[in-house]
Design a protein around this motif. Sequence first.
Motif, PDB file in Angstrom:
ATOM      1  N   PRO A  48     145.205  50.195  46.627  1.00  0.00           N
ATOM      2  CA  PRO A  48     146.065  51.383  46.736  1.00  0.00           C
ATOM      3  C   PRO A  48     145.546  52.524  45.868  1.00  0.00           C
ATOM      4  O   PRO A  48     144.973  52.310  44.795  1.00  0.00           O
ATOM      5  CB  PRO A  48     147.417  50.868  46.231  1.00  0.00           C
ATOM      6  CG  PRO A  48     147.370  49.395  46.450  1.00  0.00           C
ATOM      7  CD  PRO A  48     145.942  48.988  46.248  1.00  0.00           C
ATOM      8  N   THR A  49     145.740  53.750  46.308  1.00  0.00           N
ATOM      9  CA  THR A  49     145.238  54.924  45.581  1.00  0.00           C
ATOM     10  C   THR A  49     145.854  55.033  44.196  1.00  0.00           C
ATOM     11  O   THR A  49     145.223  55.559  43.278  1.00  0.00           O
ATOM     12  CB  THR A  49     145.535  56.208  46.376  1.00  0.00           C
ATOM     13  OG1 THR A  49     146.947  56.271  46.661  1.00  0.00           O
ATOM     14  CG2 THR A  49     144.765  56.219  47.679  1.00  0.00           C
ATOM     15  N   GLU A  50     147.070  54.510  44.017  1.00  0.00           N
ATOM     16  CA  GLU A  50     147.722  54.602  42.713  1.00  0.00           C
ATOM     17  C   GLU A  50     147.303  53.482  41.763  1.00  0.00           C
ATOM     18  O   GLU A  50     147.739  53.443  40.609  1.00  0.00           O
ATOM     19  CB  GLU A  50     149.249  54.566  42.881  1.00  0.00           C
ATOM     20  CG  GLU A  50     149.833  53.240  43.354  1.00  0.00           C
ATOM     21  CD  GLU A  50     149.844  53.087  44.861  1.00  0.00           C
ATOM     22  OE1 GLU A  50     150.558  52.190  45.364  1.00  0.00           O
ATOM     23  OE2 GLU A  50     149.143  53.872  45.537  1.00  0.00           O
ATOM     24  N   PHE A  51     146.448  52.591  42.230  1.00  0.00           N
ATOM     25  CA  PHE A  51     146.017  51.468  41.408  1.00  0.00           C
ATOM     26  C   PHE A  51     145.153  51.983  40.259  1.00  0.00           C
ATOM     27  O   PHE A  51     144.130  52.630  40.477  1.00  0.00           O
ATOM     28  CB  PHE A  51     145.223  50.471  42.257  1.00  0.00           C
ATOM     29  CG  PHE A  51     145.004  49.147  41.612  1.00  0.00           C
ATOM     30  CD1 PHE A  51     145.895  48.111  41.824  1.00  0.00           C
ATOM     31  CD2 PHE A  51     143.918  48.932  40.785  1.00  0.00           C
ATOM     32  CE1 PHE A  51     145.702  46.876  41.230  1.00  0.00           C
ATOM     33  CE2 PHE A  51     143.721  47.706  40.191  1.00  0.00           C
ATOM     34  CZ  PHE A  51     144.608  46.669  40.416  1.00  0.00           C
ATOM     35  N   SER A  52     145.543  51.671  39.008  1.00  0.00           N
ATOM     36  CA  SER A  52     144.836  52.263  37.873  1.00  0.00           C
ATOM     37  C   SER A  52     144.482  51.288  36.766  1.00  0.00           C
ATOM     38  O   SER A  52     143.636  51.585  35.930  1.00  0.00           O
ATOM     39  CB  SER A  52     145.682  53.399  37.265  1.00  0.00           C
ATOM     40  OG  SER A  52     146.929  52.901  36.812  1.00  0.00           O
TER      41      SER A  52
END
Length: 213
Positions: free
Chosen positions: A176-180
């Motif tokens: 996911p793009t929000e995975f940080s």
Amino acid sequence: INTDDNYLVPKDNPFINIENAKSEIWSYGLRNPWKISVYSNFLFITDVGAVDQEELNLVNLDSFQSRNNDPYLFGWPIYEGNKTRKAEDFEYSEISLWTESKSLDAIEYVNQNSIVPTLYYSHDAPENYRAAIIGGAVIDNEASKHFEHYIFADYLSKELFSYNFKSDELFLVPLPTEFSSQITSLAINPNEQDSVLIATTNGELYQVRLPNF
């Protein structure tokens, strides 16, 4: 390392005299396995490297009889990855080799008997710096398009991989793009097909759906 056919089990070993327990040593020469899993008759061992390379070691448990129950030697502390790293690159305690009560050259034994891992990769990558391979599991659902893919991750690069060990194909799974944050563990989702559960250093739990490759 003791290569005698009849090796002795240390008296303080807490796993002896257990009903139905097997006495075989399956593998050795590992540095820091981050989760070991079994699928069918295969043992999957991810081993975190010290200097340059990460390893996925695959052991065929059916092969031990043909190998006279000789365990797989994966090279540590003399080697990691594809065996290009030499002993002088590491700091390690002295290792000894005894057979028939005689001391032999342990480094030469490792040189001759170590095998290259099934899959390995360097820390330096085109886009990410990779380090600390995270073990996962094999998808055993025959209805899945990812049937018999081994799912694993890399801690530092925050990458998720799908490895078809039967065809020797490796795929990168988009996150996911929000995975940080870093991945600390992962498991196949038992409640949803083609789905993986990922835990992170931030205390988060993600569900990632696997794409069609």
